[in-house]
Scaffold this active site. Structure first.
Site: not given
Length: 376
Positions: A170, A235, A239, A356
């Protein structure tokens, strides 16, 4: 034909998928006048390098065999059976990568790609930048190290691309950079940055017990082998720290308030994975169900989000309106809302698959292509 030499660190799922993408897009890149020449690939213990990094690369059959070998859990040391190459082990690996960076960095140029999960690559990446190399990151840890190390690393930001560290493919980081470069002032960023936790939160809306949803997520391979790696929120915090620093906040990980979805007494040091899944999770069901019910009674939904506002960055559960972009989010997509002077009432919304190997590797490859103007 413009030739871009690449050296890949990390042969896990993302690294292998990146090599497959490079092979599969040969004809497309040829039409664009590009040749991506993979001169070396390393894992945590071994490096394989083309015989002459100035003129050749590891051919596609060799790279496909390398991916097959690593997928089976074998060592890169076996690659000398499949074609001519140089092999370096253990302490020789870092030294050889620096040697290749020194040879190519200020002549043909080199893109050093970090698809590892190591916190030990910061020094090597800094050295490579000093030698004139470009850097592409999927690894978050170099960008979440101490603020002093981070600031030293990003002094040469034009040589660095890191889109895949937040939201996989993204365009979250690219969008923020463009908004900031335009002179627009970003005053709030809020996002669901974990596909795992996005899935968990949306499934809870259907009245399912927390323990059942987490077990389902694990069975679908949405979670890490130990789901606490996702449920603890670290996690998402990494970010969030990357985005906060991009916005100019001089903060470290310890400055971020992180709300875990499980109590300390169920941590990895005190409970095995099996104990947590069988005995620990059901003990959390009641509290989570009550929070879901309370949120629903007020016309809201619960989302696990990162919020950056002012000098504050925090990660945890929030009640959000059902009709908001984050409130409507379902499944494992990531979604980020950016509020600024130009996007004051209606935020810029970026949504899509945020996890992914395939998606992340595609983002890494796009970052490599974005650096092509830095090559002769």
């Amino acid at each position: 034909m413009k030739s871009i030499p690449l050296l890949l660190m990390g042969c896990g799922g993302v690294g292998r998928q990146l090599l497959h993408h490079i092979i599969d897009t040969r004809s497309l890149h040829a039409k664009q006048g590009l040749l991506l020449r993979v001169v070396g690939v390393s894992d945590s213990q071994t490096l394989v390098v083309a015989p002459d990094v100035f003129t050749t690369g590891l051919n596609d059959n060799y790279l496909a065999e390398l991916c097959r070998l690593k997928s089976s859990g074998s060592s890169l040391t076996a690659m000398n059976k499949f074609g001519e190459c140089q092999i370096f082990k253990n302490f020789e690996v870092t030294k050889k990568i620096v040697d290749v960076a020194a040879l190519l960095g200020r002549s043909t140029g080199l893109v050093l790609i970090d698809c590892s999960a190591s916190s030990e690559t910061v020094g090597l990446l800094n050295r490579a930048v000093d030698l004139g190399c470009c850097i592409v990151l999927a690894n978050k840890k170099p960008l979440t190290s101490k603020i002093e190390d981070y600031e030293n690393f990003v002094l040469n930001l034009r040589q660095i691309r890191c889109e895949s560290t937040v939201g996989a493919g993204l365009p979250v980081i690219t969008s923020l950079i463009r908004i900031i470069a335009s002179g627009d002032t970003v005053h709030r960023v809020v996002g669901s940055l974990s596909g795992t936790l996005g899935y968990v939160m949306s499934e809870l809306e259907d009245g399912k017990p927390f323990s059942q949803v987490v077990r389902a997520a694990k069975s679908l391979d949405y979670t890490e082998p130990d789901p606490r790696d996702d449920l603890g929120g670290m996690d998402v915090a990494r970010k969030g720290l990357i985005l906060a620093r991009l916005l100019g906040l001089k903060i470290n990980m310890d400055d971020i308030k992180v709300d875990s979805l499980y109590p300390d007494e169920m941590g990895p040091c005190l409970m095995t994975i099996e104990e947590f899944m069988d005995k620990g999770l059901p003990l959390i069901d009641k509290d989570i169900a009550e929070r879901v019910q309370k949120s629903s009674s007020e016309g809201n939904v619960l989302r696990y989000v990162c919020t950056i506002e002012g000098s504050r960055c925090q990660v945890g559960l929030q009640e959000l309106p059902k009709n908001s972009p984050l409130g409507r989010l379902r499944g494992s997509d990531n979604l980020v809302e950016i509020y600024s002077r130009c996007y004051k009432k209606l935020p810029l919304v970026i949504q899509g698959a945020g996890a992914g190997n395939d998606t992340t590797a595609a983002g890494v490859l796009a970052d490599v292509i974005d650096l092509q103007d830095r090559f002769p």
